[in-house]
Design a protein around this motif. Sequence first.
Motif, PDB file in Angstrom:
ATOM      1  N   ARG A  20      -0.320  -0.913  13.962  1.00 56.76           N
ATOM      2  CA  ARG A  20      -0.312   0.012  15.260  1.00 56.76           C
ATOM      3  C   ARG A  20       0.269   1.438  14.899  1.00 56.76           C
ATOM      4  NH1 ARG A  20       1.603  -4.965  17.374  1.00 56.76           N
ATOM      5  NH2 ARG A  20       3.675  -4.604  17.248  1.00 56.76           N
ATOM      6  N   ILE A  21       0.949   1.677  13.998  1.00 60.65           N
ATOM      7  CA  ILE A  21       1.388   3.007  13.863  1.00 60.65           C
ATOM      8  C   ILE A  21       0.566   3.799  12.635  1.00 60.65           C
ATOM      9  CG2 ILE A  21       3.814   2.728  14.584  1.00 60.65           C
ATOM     10  CD1 ILE A  21       4.924   2.702  11.685  1.00 60.65           C
ATOM     11  N   GLY A  22      -0.474   3.349  12.274  1.00 58.73           N
ATOM     12  CA  GLY A  22      -1.481   3.843  11.418  1.00 58.73           C
ATOM     13  C   GLY A  22      -1.366   3.732  10.096  1.00 58.73           C
ATOM     14  N   MET A  23      -0.766   2.825   9.629  1.00 58.35           N
ATOM     15  CA  MET A  23      -0.279   2.434   8.091  1.00 58.35           C
ATOM     16  C   MET A  23      -1.484   1.724   7.562  1.00 58.35           C
ATOM     17  SD  MET A  23       3.795   1.862   8.001  1.00 58.35           S
ATOM     18  CE  MET A  23       4.327   2.980   6.728  1.00 58.35           C
ATOM     19  N   SER A  24      -1.717   1.710   6.439  1.00 64.81           N
ATOM     20  CA  SER A  24      -2.800   0.908   5.715  1.00 64.81           C
ATOM     21  C   SER A  24      -1.814  -0.104   4.700  1.00 64.81           C
ATOM     22  CB  SER A  24      -3.538   1.872   4.809  1.00 64.81           C
ATOM     23  OG  SER A  24      -4.404   2.724   5.847  1.00 64.81           O
ATOM     24  N   HIS A  25      -2.524  -1.088   4.565  1.00 71.68           N
ATOM     25  CA  HIS A  25      -2.110  -2.218   3.815  1.00 71.68           C
ATOM     26  C   HIS A  25      -2.472  -1.792   2.339  1.00 71.68           C
ATOM     27  CE1 HIS A  25      -1.685  -6.341   1.760  1.00 71.68           C
ATOM     28  NE2 HIS A  25      -0.504  -6.239   2.175  1.00 71.68           N
ATOM     29  N   ILE A  26      -1.503  -1.679   1.429  1.00 73.17           N
ATOM     30  CA  ILE A  26      -1.756  -1.273  -0.024  1.00 73.17           C
ATOM     31  C   ILE A  26      -1.583  -2.687  -1.048  1.00 73.17           C
ATOM     32  CG2 ILE A  26      -0.830  -0.047  -1.889  1.00 73.17           C
ATOM     33  CD1 ILE A  26      -1.827   1.639   0.539  1.00 73.17           C
TER      34      ILE A  26
END
Length: 168
Positions: free
Chosen positions: A142-148
């Motif tokens: 929701r805060i714009g993070m991408s899963h690495i």
Amino acid sequence: MTIYTTDRLTVRMWTDSPADVKRLDDIMSREEVTRWLPGAVPPAADLVPRYRAHSEPDPTLGVWAIEERESGVVAGTILLKRLPNGDDEVEVGWHLHPDMWGRGYATEAARGALERAWAAGIGEVYALTFPDNHPSQAVCRRIGMSHIGQTDRWYGVQAELFRVERAL
């Protein structure tokens, strides 16, 4: 001392006040909170000075209390701190009291922490969650993070790694 505010929250320094120590102890003594933390959790009276120390030498960073603006009740903790490897990598994280879950406070506080990071010139921020901590992973998204992917790089436990970069 207020660090930042959002529509519904005040993010501030933890204090040695009996109310802060009692609420922090209540949060950190709950299995549903501590199951997502690596290692043993010290007593709240020991945590408050540690949390304040995260703001020294760089007051941009810290581990702060999340307080509902309307009620003054402490909802939990938001952190923006260096990851424990001596590099300049910064982590965002949150620990909320279960009676505050489901209100969007983690997302709101984390967005404010990211705005603080961007204003200070920090270019990217990471978050780590346990593999089965799906609610925190949803906040990351929701805060714009991408899963690495998965890593055990920083805390010696397998974690899901998320990252977000400052928009230029």
